[in-house]
Structures are given as C-alpha cells and as structure tokens.
Design a protein around this motif. Structure first.
Motif, PDB file in Angstrom:
ATOM      1  N   GLU A  14     -14.185 -15.778   5.298  1.00 36.65           N
ATOM      2  CA  GLU A  14     -15.592 -15.822   5.718  1.00 36.65           C
ATOM      3  C   GLU A  14     -16.459 -15.170   4.653  1.00 36.65           C
ATOM      4  OE1 GLU A  14     -14.512 -15.757  10.467  1.00 36.65           O
ATOM      5  OE2 GLU A  14     -15.386 -13.939   9.563  1.00 36.65           O
ATOM      6  N   ALA A  15     -15.972 -14.063   4.090  1.00 38.27           N
ATOM      7  CA  ALA A  15     -16.719 -13.366   3.035  1.00 38.27           C
ATOM      8  C   ALA A  15     -16.871 -14.260   1.807  1.00 38.27           C
ATOM      9  CB  ALA A  15     -16.018 -12.061   2.670  1.00 38.27           C
ATOM     10  N   LEU A  16     -15.801 -14.954   1.432  1.00 35.44           N
ATOM     11  CA  LEU A  16     -15.856 -15.857   0.278  1.00 35.44           C
ATOM     12  C   LEU A  16     -16.881 -16.958   0.502  1.00 35.44           C
ATOM     13  CD1 LEU A  16     -12.269 -16.732  -1.079  1.00 35.44           C
ATOM     14  CD2 LEU A  16     -14.190 -15.746  -2.334  1.00 35.44           C
ATOM     15  N   GLU A  17     -16.883 -17.519   1.700  1.00 34.97           N
ATOM     16  CA  GLU A  17     -17.789 -18.637   1.998  1.00 34.97           C
ATOM     17  C   GLU A  17     -19.248 -18.198   2.022  1.00 34.97           C
ATOM     18  OE1 GLU A  17     -16.470 -21.409   1.586  1.00 34.97           O
ATOM     19  OE2 GLU A  17     -14.455 -20.577   1.719  1.00 34.97           O
ATOM     20  N   THR A  18     -19.509 -16.969   2.489  1.00 35.97           N
ATOM     21  CA  THR A  18     -20.902 -16.530   2.612  1.00 35.97           C
ATOM     22  C   THR A  18     -21.359 -15.711   1.406  1.00 35.97           C
ATOM     23  OG1 THR A  18     -20.217 -14.531   3.774  1.00 35.97           O
ATOM     24  CG2 THR A  18     -20.751 -16.430   5.143  1.00 35.97           C
ATOM     25  N   GLY A  19     -20.465 -15.494   0.462  1.00 31.21           N
ATOM     26  CA  GLY A  19     -20.824 -14.726  -0.730  1.00 31.21           C
ATOM     27  C   GLY A  19     -20.884 -13.224  -0.497  1.00 31.21           C
ATOM     28  N   ALA A  20     -20.300 -12.764   0.628  1.00 39.31           N
ATOM     29  CA  ALA A  20     -20.274 -11.324   0.919  1.00 39.31           C
ATOM     30  C   ALA A  20     -19.196 -10.634   0.067  1.00 39.31           C
ATOM     31  CB  ALA A  20     -20.006 -11.106   2.405  1.00 39.31           C
ATOM     32  N   MET A  21     -19.214  -9.297   0.093  1.00 41.57           N
ATOM     33  CA  MET A  21     -18.247  -8.514  -0.688  1.00 41.57           C
ATOM     34  C   MET A  21     -16.824  -8.693  -0.140  1.00 41.57           C
ATOM     35  SD  MET A  21     -18.474  -5.965  -3.111  1.00 41.57           S
ATOM     36  CE  MET A  21     -18.008  -4.323  -2.522  1.00 41.57           C
ATOM     37  N   LEU A  22     -15.879  -8.827  -1.030  1.00 38.82           N
ATOM     38  CA  LEU A  22     -14.479  -8.842  -0.623  1.00 38.82           C
ATOM     39  C   LEU A  22     -13.965  -7.392  -0.611  1.00 38.82           C
ATOM     40  CD1 LEU A  22     -13.199 -11.875  -2.690  1.00 38.82           C
ATOM     41  CD2 LEU A  22     -13.162 -11.699  -0.216  1.00 38.82           C
ATOM     42  N   PRO A  23     -12.910  -7.108   0.142  1.00 41.00           N
ATOM     43  CA  PRO A  23     -12.388  -5.727   0.212  1.00 41.00           C
ATOM     44  C   PRO A  23     -11.874  -5.229  -1.134  1.00 41.00           C
ATOM     45  CG  PRO A  23     -11.358  -7.137   1.867  1.00 41.00           C
ATOM     46  CD  PRO A  23     -12.190  -8.023   1.009  1.00 41.00           C
ATOM     47  N   PHE A  24     -11.484  -6.178  -2.014  1.00 43.98           N
ATOM     48  CA  PHE A  24     -11.033  -5.806  -3.362  1.00 43.98           C
ATOM     49  C   PHE A  24     -11.205  -7.050  -4.233  1.00 43.98           C
ATOM     50  CE2 PHE A  24      -7.535  -7.218  -0.739  1.00 43.98           C
ATOM     51  CZ  PHE A  24      -6.891  -8.161  -1.520  1.00 43.98           C
ATOM     52  N   PRO A  25     -11.429  -6.869  -5.552  1.00 42.38           N
ATOM     53  CA  PRO A  25     -11.587  -8.052  -6.410  1.00 42.38           C
ATOM     54  C   PRO A  25     -10.261  -8.807  -6.474  1.00 42.38           C
ATOM     55  CG  PRO A  25     -12.135  -6.004  -7.599  1.00 42.38           C
ATOM     56  CD  PRO A  25     -11.478  -5.609  -6.322  1.00 42.38           C
ATOM     57  N   LEU A  26     -10.315 -10.133  -6.382  1.00 42.20           N
ATOM     58  CA  LEU A  26      -9.080 -10.917  -6.275  1.00 42.20           C
ATOM     59  C   LEU A  26      -8.388 -11.174  -7.627  1.00 42.20           C
ATOM     60  CD1 LEU A  26     -10.027 -13.630  -3.634  1.00 42.20           C
ATOM     61  CD2 LEU A  26      -8.285 -11.873  -3.387  1.00 42.20           C
ATOM     62  N   ARG A  27      -9.144 -11.069  -8.707  1.00 42.82           N
ATOM     63  CA  ARG A  27      -8.608 -11.473 -10.006  1.00 42.82           C
ATOM     64  C   ARG A  27      -7.305 -10.733 -10.357  1.00 42.82           C
ATOM     65  NH1 ARG A  27     -10.537 -14.477 -14.007  1.00 42.82           N
ATOM     66  NH2 ARG A  27     -12.433 -14.809 -12.835  1.00 42.82           N
ATOM     67  N   GLY A  28      -6.249 -11.486 -10.556  1.00 43.51           N
ATOM     68  CA  GLY A  28      -4.964 -10.908 -10.963  1.00 43.51           C
ATOM     69  C   GLY A  28      -4.241 -10.142  -9.872  1.00 43.51           C
ATOM     70  N   GLU A  29      -4.798 -10.162  -8.652  1.00 43.43           N
ATOM     71  CA  GLU A  29      -4.275  -9.331  -7.554  1.00 43.43           C
ATOM     72  C   GLU A  29      -3.039  -9.919  -6.874  1.00 43.43           C
ATOM     73  OE1 GLU A  29      -4.256  -6.839  -5.525  1.00 43.43           O
ATOM     74  OE2 GLU A  29      -5.664  -5.540  -6.588  1.00 43.43           O
ATOM     75  N   ILE A  30      -2.335  -9.045  -6.151  1.00 44.61           N
ATOM     76  CA  ILE A  30      -1.220  -9.467  -5.307  1.00 44.61           C
ATOM     77  C   ILE A  30      -1.505  -9.014  -3.873  1.00 44.61           C
ATOM     78  CG2 ILE A  30       1.247  -9.200  -4.815  1.00 44.61           C
ATOM     79  CD1 ILE A  30       1.701  -8.629  -7.747  1.00 44.61           C
ATOM     80  N   ILE A  31      -1.345  -9.932  -2.927  1.00 41.41           N
ATOM     81  CA  ILE A  31      -1.485  -9.581  -1.511  1.00 41.41           C
ATOM     82  C   ILE A  31      -0.109  -9.531  -0.866  1.00 41.41           C
ATOM     83  CG2 ILE A  31      -2.290 -10.395   0.751  1.00 41.41           C
ATOM     84  CD1 ILE A  31      -4.795 -11.449  -0.538  1.00 41.41           C
ATOM     85  N   TYR A  32       0.118  -8.456  -0.131  1.00 39.86           N
ATOM     86  CA  TYR A  32       1.356  -8.309   0.640  1.00 39.86           C
ATOM     87  C   TYR A  32       1.034  -8.632   2.090  1.00 39.86           C
ATOM     88  CZ  TYR A  32       5.673  -5.908   2.259  1.00 39.86           C
ATOM     89  OH  TYR A  32       6.891  -5.594   2.817  1.00 39.86           O
ATOM     90  N   TYR A  33       1.670  -9.667   2.622  1.00 43.97           N
ATOM     91  CA  TYR A  33       1.464 -10.030   4.022  1.00 43.97           C
ATOM     92  C   TYR A  33       2.237  -9.040   4.893  1.00 43.97           C
ATOM     93  CZ  TYR A  33       0.165 -14.605   1.991  1.00 43.97           C
ATOM     94  OH  TYR A  33      -0.399 -15.617   1.265  1.00 43.97           O
ATOM     95  N   ALA A  34       1.561  -7.992   5.297  1.00 42.17           N
ATOM     96  CA  ALA A  34       2.276  -6.945   6.025  1.00 42.17           C
ATOM     97  C   ALA A  34       1.320  -6.093   6.855  1.00 42.17           C
ATOM     98  CB  ALA A  34       3.030  -6.037   5.044  1.00 42.17           C
ATOM     99  N   GLY A  35       1.820  -5.623   7.974  1.00 40.26           N
ATOM    100  CA  GLY A  35       1.098  -4.660   8.806  1.00 40.26           C
ATOM    101  C   GLY A  35       2.067  -3.538   9.134  1.00 40.26           C
ATOM    102  N   PRO A  36       1.882  -2.364   8.540  1.00 40.41           N
ATOM    103  CA  PRO A  36       2.883  -1.291   8.675  1.00 40.41           C
ATOM    104  C   PRO A  36       2.886  -0.642  10.047  1.00 40.41           C
ATOM    105  CG  PRO A  36       0.953  -0.493   7.512  1.00 40.41           C
ATOM    106  CD  PRO A  36       0.729  -1.960   7.722  1.00 40.41           C
ATOM    107  N   SER A  37       3.982   0.056  10.342  1.00 41.69           N
ATOM    108  CA  SER A  37       3.982   0.948  11.501  1.00 41.69           C
ATOM    109  C   SER A  37       3.353   2.272  11.040  1.00 41.69           C
ATOM    110  CB  SER A  37       5.409   1.136  12.034  1.00 41.69           C
ATOM    111  OG  SER A  37       6.207   1.843  11.115  1.00 41.69           O
ATOM    112  N   PRO A  38       2.882   3.112  11.989  1.00 41.24           N
ATOM    113  CA  PRO A  38       2.195   4.352  11.595  1.00 41.24           C
ATOM    114  C   PRO A  38       3.066   5.262  10.717  1.00 41.24           C
ATOM    115  CG  PRO A  38       1.865   3.913  13.933  1.00 41.24           C
ATOM    116  CD  PRO A  38       2.895   2.939  13.461  1.00 41.24           C
TER     117      PRO A  38
END
Lengths: 280, 186
Positions: free
Chosen positions: B46-70
């Motif tokens: 949604e942020a990409l489509e509306t031109g809003a800020m992303l949580p971090f710059p995507l260039r060269g980045e790696i995303i880990y599909y994960a949700g940790p336990s506390p």
C-alpha cells in the motif's frame, strides 16, 4: 460427585501450553533419528540433524521448538461425576491459554476477527473439543496447531463406492500438493467416515496417537502402511528439498458414515507435533 | 542444514554475489536483514502504491518471512524460523522490481516470483522450517522498526551472523524444490 475448581484447570492448561511448545515428544525424537539414518539425500539428512539439534536447544534454553506456537486446540474429556466450581470449562481453558502463552513467552498468533485481523494479544480463544466420559476425572490434551501445516488440510467427499484405492489416491494427492509448505517430514492424520466436520475432527485426533503404535484395526493399519509408502515415493523429502522421508507416519481413524457418502479429511502436522496431556 | 557448496555472504547483496549463487549452495549469511510477513507485506505494498514511506529502503535488501516468539530476558529474540513463503508471492514481484534482492522463507514459490528473480537479479533462500530455536542463535540483535501494532508481524531489523540457508531460487532458473523432488521421486 467430585468438585473441581476451574482455577486448577487454568493452571494445568497453562503448564501444558508451555510443555507442548518447548519439549519435543520422545516418540518424535526417536522417529527423527530413525529417519536421519534412512534418508538418502545428504541435504535431507542434514535437515533432520538440524531438527534434532533444534529440539535440544529448545529444551535447554526454554525456547519454543517452532516460533509458530499455533492456535491452541484443546481436547477435553470430562467425567460425568465431575462438578465444576467457579465458572465454565471454556472460561477456564481460555484463562489458562492466556497465562501459558504470556508466561511461557509463546507467540500470540490469534486475530479476533477473520477479516479485520486484530491480534487478541493473548492467543485466545482456544478451539475446544469436549466429550463426556465415565468417571470423576477430567482429561486434558493441549495440541497447539501451527498454520503452515493447518493451511494444507484437505476435505474430500468421496463416492461411497470408490473404495480403498480412492482413499489412498486422495491422501497422496493432499501431501503431494502440500509439498514443502507444511515443513516435512510430516505426520498425516486421516479421518474417514462420519460427516464432513467429524471427519476433520477425527483426522486431527489421529495426529495425537503416539508414533509407532498400531491402528485400531489390522485393515486400517495396512491402509496406513500403503499410504505411507506412496507418500515417501513422492520425493519431497525433509524441508521439501528432495529426499525419501516426506512423512514419518500415517494415522487413520474411522467412524460409521452414511450410505451416500465417504467423507475423508487429511490433517497434516509438521515434526513439531506438539501435544501435552494431563488428567485432573 | 548444509548443501553442496558453502558460501559466506554479507548484506547488502551485490549483483556479482547473487549471480554466483546456485541452487543447492549453502549460504552462511551475515549482516542486516528485515522481517516482514503477511500483514506487513500488505502495508508495504500500500505504501509503494501511494508513494508513502517504506519501513526500510528496499535497494539490495533481504526480507526474512518470519514472526518471532517473544525474547527471553537478556536475549535479542525468541525462536525465529521461516514462515511459508507462497503467501507472499502476490507481493514479492513488485518488491523485487522496487529493489529487493533477497527473500528468506520456506516452500515453493510461484512462477511469477521465479521470473522476477531472474529478470531483476534476486535470490530466494530457504531456511529449515521448524528449526526455530537453532536459527535464533544466528540473530545477534533485533529491534522493531515499523508496524509495532502488528505484534509478532511487526517489521524487525535483525543483525545476523552466519545464518545457515540454502539457495532455493537462483537467477539462472534453478528451483531446488522442483529439482529436489524430481531427483528422488519414484
């Protein structure tokens, strides 16, 4: 009658949540060791070794085996001579879940509404399956279910004259389609008969049968064996990276059904087949 | 978990390093990565489509599909294994086009994701599903950087050291899930 205070139930449920999430059951550990020896794929072997090492670390450090500590499924069998004091069983179970997930540092993965999707913050509500039994005891089993495998659940309303062959094909198809998603090696629970919703429930109960214990009948046992062999010919392997060990076991449970139908449900669990039981 | 060849890799990923990766290679990944899963992906798109800020710059980045336990006291994070990746397939090609160069998860991806990897030079790395306590050992620090209201689904910045991964989709058209299954199917 025997009086049982709901606070005792809550406390027990909380303890069971933690135990289920952190301690890999001994039968599973044993099955993984056998699988590690049998696996031909080097990558598959190393995945199985990692899962065993993971179980050791989880236990030593009090961390969940898997970060997805699931939605809490609770099976409660309550004796006819048990009288609850202080509230309903459902309230007691949910209070126990909230406490167990908070104090056990387990992940809260439940959203209050399926479309609005706001996290409830304490992993409640649980899914409670209640049965009445004879006697003055309450049997509790907490079986948290992660959704990587839960999303791979399948229901087949087979033709009543389709026979064994169709059952084998449907089970193999479900596991083949699931592929790497449910974190193989898996255990496959099959519920055969009843109505649609009962087939699903018994497929999940089937997962709780200890590994390497026999089926209810020789015929069911033979069917389990046939399905397991076919599944392990799929080549999916540990973590889905290719190999011989895709499933560790197939558990099939049956129930009478209608003349016009043959309901069949397939529930899949990853190696983190978490369950912990207590009798109060 | 280890494959045929072991490669030490540091973030951010540079094109030559990505090109050198082949399906089946073991990667020991170090540096900075970010977690994001279903709900965070929806917001990022949604942020990409509306031109809003992303949580971090995507260039060269790696995303880990994960949700940790506390996290337990004194530890950076709780258990943190991969979640199933296919649910992010509807978002991944757009993120790759916007500069994302790596994804860590588990399970098969769609043809569209594989094509985006080849076209833009991105890689998909598999972590051992269910080895969450073991994988937590690779995380040296962690902190929420966005969408804190999402709880475990918030975007976290992770500092990792030698996280053991296997190349699952490379830029040369390789797919470990397809190839692995073909090799052992009877």
């Amino acid at each position: 009658m025997r009086l049982l205070h709901v606070d005792d139930i809550s406390l027990t449920i909380a303890e069971l949540c933690y135990r289920a999430a952190v301690c890999l059951p001994e039968d599973m550990r044993h099955a993984l060791k056998i699988a590690e020896d049998a696996e031909e794929s080097p990558v598959g072997k190393s995945v199985l070794r990692s899962l065993l090492e993971n179980a050791d670390i989880a236990l030593a450090e009090g961390l969940p085996i898997c970060q997805d500590t699931g939605m809490a499924v609770v099976f409660a069998d309550i004796g006819v001579e048990v009288l609850l004091e202080g509230g309903t069983l459902e309230q007691a179970v949910n209070r126990g879940i909230a406490r167990g997930y908070k104090e056990g540092r387990l992940r809260k993965s439940v959203v209050a509404h399926p479309l609005e999707r706001h996290n409830t913050g304490d992993n409640t509500p649980a899914v409670l399956h209640l049965r009445q039994i004879e006697g003055d005891r309450l049997r509790l089993a907490v079986a948290p279910k992660g959704f990587g495998s839960e999303n791979m659940t399948r229901l087949f309303m087979l033709n009543p004259t389709a026979g064994e062959e169709a059952v084998v094909e449907a089970a193999v198809h479900a596991v083949d389609e699931a592929g790497a998603n449910p974190c193989p090696p898996v255990v496959v629970g099959i519920g055969l008969g009843g109505t649609a919703e009962l087939a699903l429930e018994i497929s999940k109960r089937a997962l709780l049968r200890p590994l390497a214990t026999p089926a209810a009948s020789v015929a069911a046992g033979n069917l389990e064996k046939r399905i397991l062999e076919r599944i392990n010919d799929l080549g999916i392997g540990p973590a889905g990276l290719g190999g011989r060990i895709t499933a560790l076991a197939v558990h099939l449970e049956e129930y009478p059904t209608h003349i016009a139908g043959l309901p069949m449900a397939v529930s899949i669990s990853c190696h983190a087949l978490r369950h912990a039981e207590a009798v109060l | 978990m280890s494959g045929e060849r072991v490669i030490k890799l540091k973030t951010p990923l540079i094109p030559q390093a990505i090109a050198d990766l082949h399906v089946g290679d073991t990667v020991l990944l170090s540096g900075i990565i970010h977690t994001a899963r279903d709900a965070a992906h929806k917001r990022m798109l949604e942020a990409l489509e509306t031109g809003a800020m992303l949580p971090f710059p995507l260039r060269g980045e790696i995303i880990y599909y994960a949700g940790p336990s506390p996290a337990p006291p004194g530890r950076p994070i709780g258990s943190i294994g991969p979640t199933t990746s296919y649910r992010m397939d509807r978002f991944a090609p757009r993120l790759i086009e916007a500069g994302l160069r790596g994804m860590i998860g588990k399970g098969e991806r769609s043809l569209e994701v594989a094509e985006a990897c080849q076209r833009f030079g991105a890689v998909y790395l598999a972590a051992a599903g269910g080895a969450a306590a073991l994988l937590a050992r690779s995380v040296t620090s962690a902190g929420v950087v966005a969408y804190e209201d999402l709880g475990t689904e918030a975007v976290r910045r992770l500092e990792i050291e030698d996280m053991p991964l296997i190349v699952a989709l490379d830029i040369h058209g390789g797919d470990i899930y397809r190839q692995g299954r073909e090799r052992y199917r009877r």
